[in-house]
Write a protein that holds these residues in place. Structure first.
Motif, PDB file in Angstrom:
ATOM      1  N   THR A   1       2.187  -3.792  -2.642  1.00  0.00           N
ATOM      2  CA  THR A   1       1.836  -3.931  -1.230  1.00  0.00           C
ATOM      3  C   THR A   1       1.844  -5.390  -0.763  1.00  0.00           C
ATOM      4  N   GLY A   2       1.617  -6.302  -1.697  1.00  0.00           N
ATOM      5  CA  GLY A   2       1.533  -7.723  -1.344  1.00  0.00           C
ATOM      6  C   GLY A   2       0.105  -8.175  -1.104  1.00  0.00           C
ATOM      7  N   ARG A   3      -0.841  -7.235  -1.163  1.00  0.00           N
ATOM      8  CA  ARG A   3      -2.223  -7.605  -0.842  1.00  0.00           C
ATOM      9  C   ARG A   3      -2.876  -8.472  -1.922  1.00  0.00           C
ATOM     10  N   THR A   4      -2.526  -8.205  -3.177  1.00  0.00           N
ATOM     11  CA  THR A   4      -3.055  -9.048  -4.251  1.00  0.00           C
ATOM     12  C   THR A   4      -2.602 -10.493  -4.048  1.00  0.00           C
TER      13      THR A   4
ATOM     14  N   ARG B   1       6.209  -2.914   0.645  1.00  0.00           N
ATOM     15  CA  ARG B   1       5.262  -3.953   1.041  1.00  0.00           C
ATOM     16  C   ARG B   1       4.453  -3.555   2.271  1.00  0.00           C
ATOM     17  N   GLU B   2       3.219  -3.996   2.319  1.00  0.00           N
ATOM     18  CA  GLU B   2       2.384  -3.818   3.512  1.00  0.00           C
ATOM     19  C   GLU B   2       2.136  -5.152   4.207  1.00  0.00           C
ATOM     20  N   LEU B   3       2.609  -6.224   3.591  1.00  0.00           N
ATOM     21  CA  LEU B   3       2.459  -7.555   4.175  1.00  0.00           C
ATOM     22  C   LEU B   3       3.784  -8.310   3.999  1.00  0.00           C
ATOM     23  N   PRO B   4       4.053  -9.270   4.873  1.00  0.00           N
ATOM     24  CA  PRO B   4       5.317 -10.013   4.753  1.00  0.00           C
ATOM     25  C   PRO B   4       5.285 -11.028   3.617  1.00  0.00           C
ATOM     26  N   ILE B   5       5.332 -10.535   2.384  1.00  0.00           N
ATOM     27  CA  ILE B   5       5.268 -11.407   1.208  1.00  0.00           C
ATOM     28  C   ILE B   5       6.415 -11.029   0.274  1.00  0.00           C
ATOM     29  N   GLN B   6       7.168 -12.033  -0.213  1.00  0.00           N
ATOM     30  CA  GLN B   6       8.252 -11.753  -1.153  1.00  0.00           C
ATOM     31  C   GLN B   6       8.133 -12.677  -2.360  1.00  0.00           C
TER      32      GLN B   6
END
Lengths: 185, 315
Positions: free
Chosen positions: A111-114, A142-147
């Protein structure tokens, strides 16, 4: 009950880490004196992966690499909903991260939350030159804009499946399997 | 020191006393405290864990250390903390603790930290309000956060609690610190020896598995930890012992007495200290003393307590 599907075995994981180390070195080794590299593993499985990456990189560049561990529990955005209070593990960053090239390591990017929590936590420790993310597996959704900057293996799985990473340090074996989710009773 | 616990679930929404916790639960609080110690070493000593949560310090009895320690712990977890002082409040107008607490809760409070002269106040509150209740001392009953930080400090210095001999010296009769120490230490496998004049050691304390001694010098050579209780001078009017000087001579910890103690004996005191009464200044500031480390550890333990009661699912 369908069988678990092994997608990475011990040899695959070793090769992937070698490749990731190579990519990291080619990007960052020319800055190693101006902006030293520091590897930080995210609990739980990011820590042993980070240790292995550190060993590989140190061997190749013949320099000591700074190392730390990060527990993101206190920065989670779901503490009120996760149920039983998660066990708070040790964050151990005994060097000043300001000006460093930080390589953040985790096993699975989902999800990208961690990672969001980890970035917030690192910001409270100082101001690194840059933070890059290394993951063994990117499973999308993903639930957040993180790559991630360095990805070992991309892996799309079905809604009813989960990815289970096992490492020698904690589970006695190096392997990544895809399993069906157990039906909730 | 830390133990990984597979499948362990923390389920206490309130912290009322060590009597009601298992050895595993106590160990879990200590382990969590261990992780929180690191936060105090950071450049920015604050984590967002309890952001938006409201904590009320409801101290209906004076306190410096405990109240400050809980305030700071709550602030380091990013909670908002409100201090409630009884002399300026409606309690002095005759409102009951129940009504006061209910009114405070109606303002949307998540955690109530309560200190009161009456034993059982925290229990009573935990039954009538929905917020988490932390007992910060209820009469002579329990002072769980002090007990936990004492045990935390001992574990840090000695590695393990099991098998240790811990002397609790002084006014056991009026001491909630003694009671919390006794519950916690005996559950973790230490032997607790209550030492003091017979007038200050209630007979029933033996029922808690405690050894009793009226002669400090007789037991001092075998002891690993001496936890010294404050002689409550304000109670001296009731004459539990003839004179303060006599008490100091028989039960005061001084360097002469310590010569017969173990080389690595730990000296602890929950504060506030009466220098020259239950402990001499050179011992309080000496090499065996961990009194200030107790205070520092108190912060980590109270952060752990706030974190755990707030993230527990159900009682």
């Amino acid at each position: 009950m369908p069988k678990d599907k092994v997608i990475l075995n011990q040899k695959d994981i070793k090769n992937i880490l070698e490749t990731l180390a190579g990519k990291i070195i080619s990007q960052l080794s020319n800055e190693i004196r101006t902006n030293p590299m520091a590897i930080i593993g995210i609990h739980r499985l990011g820590v042993p992966l980070a240790q292995r990456l550190k060993a590989i990189i140190e061997k190749r560049v013949k320099e000591k690499i700074l190392f730390g561990t990060l527990d993101i529990t206190l920065y989670r955005d779901d503490l009120n909903t996760v149920g039983p209070s998660p066990i708070v593990k040790d964050t151990d960053i005994s060097f000043d991260i300001t000006g460093k090239n930080i390589i953040l390591v985790d096993d699975v990017l989902y999800t990208g939350r961690t990672i969001r929590s980890a970035l917030n936590e690192l910001a409270d420790f100082g101001r690194p030159k840059r933070i890059q993310l290394t993951v063994l597996i990117d499973r999308g959704e993903r639930e957040l804009p993180i790559q991630a900057d360095y990805v070992g293996r991309l892996c799309k799985i079905k809604q009813d499946e989960i990815i289970d990473v096992k490492l020698k340090e904690s589970d006695g074996v190096d392997e990544v399997v895809i399993r069906k989710k157990r039906n909730r009773i | 020191m830390k133990s990984e616990k597979k499948g362990f679930v923390w389920g206490h929404k309130h912290l009322l006393g060590l009597e009601y916790l298992t050895a595993q639960e106590i160990t879990h609080i200590l382990d969590t405290g261990e992780s929180f110690k690191e936060v105090s070493r950071r450049n920015i000593k604050k984590v967002p864990t309890l952001r938006g949560k409201v904590v009320v310090n409801m101290f209906v009895e004076p306190s410096t250390r405990t109240r400050m320690s809980f305030s700071l712990a709550a602030k380091r977890l990013s909670a908002d903390i409100v201090d409630f002082s009884p002399s300026l409040s409606s309690l002095s107008k005759g409102e009951t603790v129940k009504d006061t607490a209910r009114n405070i809760e109606a303002m949307g409070v998540d955690i109530v930290i309560i200190r009161h002269t009456a034993p059982g106040t925290a229990h009573m509150l935990s039954r009538i309000i929905n917020a988490s209740v932390i007992n910060a001392g209820d009469g002579a009953h329990e002072h769980p956060s002090q007990g936990l930080l004492d045990i935390f400090t001992i574990r840090q210095k000695k590695g393990e609690i099991k098998g240790l001999k811990v002397a609790v010296v002084g006014d056991i009769l009026h001491s909630r610190v003694a009671r919390s120490n006794i519950w916690g230490l005996t559950k973790l496998g230490a032997e607790v020896i209550a030492v003091g004049p017979p007038t200050l050691i209630p007979e029933h304390i033996r029922d808690l598995g405690v050894r009793v001694s009226y002669d400090l010098d007789a037991v001092i050579p075998e002891i690993d930890v001496i936890n010294i209780l404050r002689i409550q001078l304000e109670r001296q009017r009731s004459k539990f012992f003839p004179t303060v000087r006599e008490y100091a001579r028989l039960f005061g910890i001084n360097s002469e007495r310590l010569k017969r103690a173990k080389e690595d004996v730990l000296i602890m005191h929950p504060g506030p200290i009466n220098r020259g009464v239950e402990i001499t200044p050179d011992v309080a500031d000496g090499k065996h003393s961990v009194i200030l480390e107790q205070v520092a550890n108190g912060l980590a333990i109270r952060m752990a307590i706030l974190y755990l009661v707030k993230t527990a699912i159900s009682e």
